[in-house]
Design a protein around this motif. Structure first.
Motif, PDB file in Angstrom:
ATOM      1  N   ARG A  11       0.850  -1.185   0.000  1.00 40.45           N
ATOM      2  CA  ARG A  11       0.000   0.000   0.000  1.00 40.45           C
ATOM      3  C   ARG A  11       0.889   1.240   0.000  1.00 40.45           C
ATOM      4  O   ARG A  11       1.843   1.332   0.753  1.00 40.45           O
ATOM      5  N   SER A  12       0.569   2.174  -0.858  1.00 38.23           N
ATOM      6  CA  SER A  12       1.441   3.320  -1.096  1.00 38.23           C
ATOM      7  C   SER A  12       1.614   4.214   0.130  1.00 38.23           C
ATOM      8  O   SER A  12       0.648   4.529   0.830  1.00 38.23           O
ATOM      9  N   LEU A  13       2.857   4.625   0.368  1.00 34.05           N
ATOM     10  CA  LEU A  13       3.177   5.661   1.336  1.00 34.05           C
ATOM     11  C   LEU A  13       3.937   6.755   0.594  1.00 34.05           C
ATOM     12  O   LEU A  13       4.990   6.497   0.001  1.00 34.05           O
ATOM     13  N   THR A  14       3.404   7.967   0.603  1.00 33.50           N
ATOM     14  CA  THR A  14       4.034   9.098  -0.082  1.00 33.50           C
ATOM     15  C   THR A  14       4.601  10.053   0.951  1.00 33.50           C
ATOM     16  O   THR A  14       3.870  10.563   1.806  1.00 33.50           O
ATOM     17  N   TRP A  15       5.891  10.301   0.840  1.00 29.16           N
ATOM     18  CA  TRP A  15       6.603  11.172   1.774  1.00 29.16           C
ATOM     19  C   TRP A  15       6.888  12.481   1.039  1.00 29.16           C
ATOM     20  O   TRP A  15       7.634  12.517   0.075  1.00 29.16           O
ATOM     21  N   ILE A  16       6.274  13.575   1.509  1.00 29.91           N
ATOM     22  CA  ILE A  16       6.452  14.879   0.860  1.00 29.91           C
ATOM     23  C   ILE A  16       7.427  15.714   1.678  1.00 29.91           C
ATOM     24  O   ILE A  16       7.117  16.127   2.798  1.00 29.91           O
ATOM     25  N   GLN A  17       8.595  15.972   1.123  1.00 29.52           N
ATOM     26  CA  GLN A  17       9.629  16.752   1.797  1.00 29.52           C
ATOM     27  C   GLN A  17       9.417  18.233   1.496  1.00 29.52           C
ATOM     28  O   GLN A  17       9.428  18.650   0.346  1.00 29.52           O
ATOM     29  N   ILE A  18       9.198  19.036   2.559  1.00 29.31           N
ATOM     30  CA  ILE A  18       8.916  20.464   2.376  1.00 29.31           C
ATOM     31  C   ILE A  18       9.965  21.343   3.064  1.00 29.31           C
ATOM     32  O   ILE A  18      10.468  22.285   2.484  1.00 29.31           O
ATOM     33  N   GLY A  19      10.271  21.032   4.318  1.00 29.15           N
ATOM     34  CA  GLY A  19      11.224  21.842   5.074  1.00 29.15           C
ATOM     35  C   GLY A  19      12.404  21.033   5.549  1.00 29.15           C
ATOM     36  O   GLY A  19      12.399  19.801   5.499  1.00 29.15           O
ATOM     37  N   SER A  20      13.445  21.723   6.030  1.00 34.83           N
ATOM     38  CA  SER A  20      14.662  21.033   6.471  1.00 34.83           C
ATOM     39  C   SER A  20      15.174  21.630   7.771  1.00 34.83           C
ATOM     40  O   SER A  20      16.349  21.937   7.913  1.00 34.83           O
ATOM     41  N   VAL A  21      14.266  21.800   8.728  1.00 35.37           N
ATOM     42  CA  VAL A  21      14.618  22.391  10.015  1.00 35.37           C
ATOM     43  C   VAL A  21      15.677  21.565  10.740  1.00 35.37           C
ATOM     44  O   VAL A  21      16.553  22.103  11.415  1.00 35.37           O
ATOM     45  N   ALA A  22      15.624  20.244  10.592  1.00 36.83           N
ATOM     46  CA  ALA A  22      16.542  19.365  11.324  1.00 36.83           C
ATOM     47  C   ALA A  22      17.775  18.981  10.518  1.00 36.83           C
ATOM     48  O   ALA A  22      18.623  18.236  11.008  1.00 36.83           O
ATOM     49  N   GLY A  23      17.898  19.460   9.301  1.00 34.28           N
ATOM     50  CA  GLY A  23      19.072  19.134   8.489  1.00 34.28           C
ATOM     51  C   GLY A  23      18.760  19.155   7.017  1.00 34.28           C
ATOM     52  O   GLY A  23      17.669  18.768   6.599  1.00 34.28           O
ATOM     53  N   ALA A  24      19.732  19.600   6.232  1.00 32.73           N
ATOM     54  CA  ALA A  24      19.512  19.756   4.790  1.00 32.73           C
ATOM     55  C   ALA A  24      19.621  18.443   4.035  1.00 32.73           C
ATOM     56  O   ALA A  24      19.197  18.351   2.877  1.00 32.73           O
ATOM     57  N   SER A  25      20.163  17.408   4.655  1.00 31.82           N
ATOM     58  CA  SER A  25      20.315  16.129   3.958  1.00 31.82           C
ATOM     59  C   SER A  25      19.917  14.980   4.868  1.00 31.82           C
ATOM     60  O   SER A  25      19.969  15.079   6.095  1.00 31.82           O
ATOM     61  N   ALA A  26      19.508  13.890   4.243  1.00 28.38           N
ATOM     62  CA  ALA A  26      19.144  12.665   4.960  1.00 28.38           C
ATOM     63  C   ALA A  26      19.585  11.482   4.117  1.00 28.38           C
ATOM     64  O   ALA A  26      19.344  11.459   2.905  1.00 28.38           O
ATOM     65  N   ALA A  27      20.228  10.512   4.734  1.00 23.25           N
ATOM     66  CA  ALA A  27      20.653   9.298   4.030  1.00 23.25           C
ATOM     67  C   ALA A  27      19.464   8.349   3.970  1.00 23.25           C
ATOM     68  O   ALA A  27      19.012   7.838   4.993  1.00 23.25           O
ATOM     69  N   ILE A  28      18.939   8.154   2.770  1.00 23.39           N
ATOM     70  CA  ILE A  28      17.747   7.316   2.612  1.00 23.39           C
ATOM     71  C   ILE A  28      18.173   5.857   2.513  1.00 23.39           C
ATOM     72  O   ILE A  28      18.908   5.470   1.594  1.00 23.39           O
ATOM     73  N   PRO A  29      17.744   5.011   3.432  1.00 20.86           N
ATOM     74  CA  PRO A  29      18.125   3.603   3.379  1.00 20.86           C
ATOM     75  C   PRO A  29      17.583   2.942   2.113  1.00 20.86           C
ATOM     76  O   PRO A  29      16.426   3.143   1.739  1.00 20.86           O
ATOM     77  N   SER A  30      18.414   2.163   1.451  1.00 22.88           N
ATOM     78  CA  SER A  30      17.975   1.505   0.220  1.00 22.88           C
ATOM     79  C   SER A  30      16.791   0.580   0.476  1.00 22.88           C
ATOM     80  O   SER A  30      15.915   0.414  -0.379  1.00 22.88           O
ATOM     81  N   ALA A  31      16.759  -0.004   1.679  1.00 26.09           N
ATOM     82  CA  ALA A  31      15.654  -0.914   2.011  1.00 26.09           C
ATOM     83  C   ALA A  31      14.311  -0.201   1.980  1.00 26.09           C
ATOM     84  O   ALA A  31      13.275  -0.802   1.666  1.00 26.09           O
ATOM     85  N   ALA A  32      14.328   1.093   2.292  1.00 30.81           N
ATOM     86  CA  ALA A  32      13.077   1.845   2.281  1.00 30.81           C
ATOM     87  C   ALA A  32      12.495   1.917   0.881  1.00 30.81           C
ATOM     88  O   ALA A  32      11.274   1.918   0.697  1.00 30.81           O
ATOM     89  N   LEU A  33      13.354   1.965  -0.124  1.00 30.85           N
ATOM     90  CA  LEU A  33      12.896   2.087  -1.503  1.00 30.85           C
ATOM     91  C   LEU A  33      12.564   0.733  -2.131  1.00 30.85           C
ATOM     92  O   LEU A  33      11.770   0.665  -3.066  1.00 30.85           O
TER      93      LEU A  33
END
Length: 336
Positions: A234-256
């Motif tokens: 079932r689809s989960l859509t993550w919409i990135q809008i702000g970066s208050v906690a950091g400008a970058s995030a390492a996206i785990p390959s398993a998540a994709l």
């Protein structure tokens, strides 16, 4: 001559001073008397050069301000987004592009609109322009205790979300979001790994994430949320809008790979100017109908230097009203 707030160096605060009145240059331009202009987080970042759209020092001097409510020469009120120039909205008058404005009903509360449009626009446009949001879907607002996050909670509920989960660090503000539509509260205070685990438990079944934090909080929460879903297809859509906690995030390959997971952004560039403009009337109607709560605090333009150096508050939206300096009878509200 007129008064305006001017940034001459990114290392120093804005200064209230006299400048020449602006003049329209093209067929679609017009001068407006500025009735109200909000001091948004974007505007603060614009003034210190830290926003991702900021130019180098060649863009100085700068009159900050990105939107506002103004009155045209014929007396009509408009909400407008400032043109992409160094002459913004923190002034007694400014030049607008009429194609980036919409008319307002006579008597509309200029301060409420100036206070609400910018922080509300991000979630409104994300849910209406970046994805196909359906009534009954569940939404997580990551960073819900910020000013835009508080709006996002209300907007998700207004658009028919069956459940809104609000996640943030400030416990008092978090609790206040129950009255604004939040069904579930998740504290992000304390150990960041433990907070991610709490999100995995509480938000595993959401359909949409509206993320104002990014950085480590987003990075660590993705896998726990996905692994605990009852149906990973079932689809989960993550919409990135702000970066208050950091400008970058390492996206785990398993998540994709291990789930039906879609990651996208929403902001200037991902949505056209025409797309934003098309959303203005409906959002303005919702604001004027009182469907979105805001705590607006008015301030004379002459006090800008003092206000700029004061700590910002997610509870209050400061709105500069140039007419207060002249003693004009300005209509405004305090709304919670």
């Amino acid at each position: 001559m007129m008064h305006a707030v001017v940034v001459r160096s990114y290392d120093k605060g804005p200064v209230y001073e006299k400048v020449e009145e602006p003049q329209p240059q093209g067929p679609h331009e017009a001068v407006v008397e500025v009735l109200a202009a909000g001091l948004h987080h974007y505007v603060r970042a614009q003034a210190d050069g830290s926003h991702y759209t900021s130019k180098d020092s060649s863009g100085l001097p700068l009159i900050p301000g990105i939107d506002g409510v103004g009155r045209l020469a014929d007396g009509k009120m408009v909400y407008f987004v400032a043109p992409d120039t160094s002459f913004g909205t923190m002034a007694e008058k400014t030049v607008i592009d009429l194609r980036r404005s919409v008319p307002l009903p006579e008597g509309a509360d200029a301060v409420r609109i100036a206070a609400t449009m910018n922080p509300a626009m991000s979630a409104w446009v994300a849910l209406r322009r970046r994805i196909h949001f359906e009534q009954g879907q569940k939404v997580l607002v990551l960073g819900a205790t910020g000013s835009s996050g508080q709006m996002a909670v209300q907007i998700a509920k207004l658009m028919g979300a069956s459940e809104v989960i609000a996640a943030g660090r400030d416990q008092e503000r978090l609790e206040s979001l129950r009255a604004r539509g939040a069904d579930v509260l998740v504290s992000l205070a304390g150990d960041i790994g433990e907070a991610a685990a709490r999100l995995g438990e509480a938000a595993a079944e959401v359909d949409v994430v509206i993320d104002y934090l990014w950085g480590k909080p987003a990075e660590l929460a993705m896998v726990p949320m996905l692994m605990k879903r009852s149906d990973r297809s079932r689809s989960l859509t993550w919409i990135q809008i702000g970066s208050v906690a950091g400008a970058s995030a390492a996206i785990p390959s398993a998540a994709l790979r291990s789930a039906n997971f879609q990651l996208l952004g929403s902001g200037q560039g991902s949505v056209t100017a025409a797309g934003y403009l098309a959303e203005f009337p409906a959002l303005i109607e919702a604001i004027l109908d009182g469907k979105l709560q805001v705590h607006a605090v008015t301030c004379p333009l002459s006090k800008a230097e003092e206000v700029w150096s004061a700590p910002s508050s997610a509870e209050q939206r400061i709105v500069f009203v140039p007419g207060l300096d002249s003693g004009a009878n300005v209509k405004f509200i305090w709304s919670r």
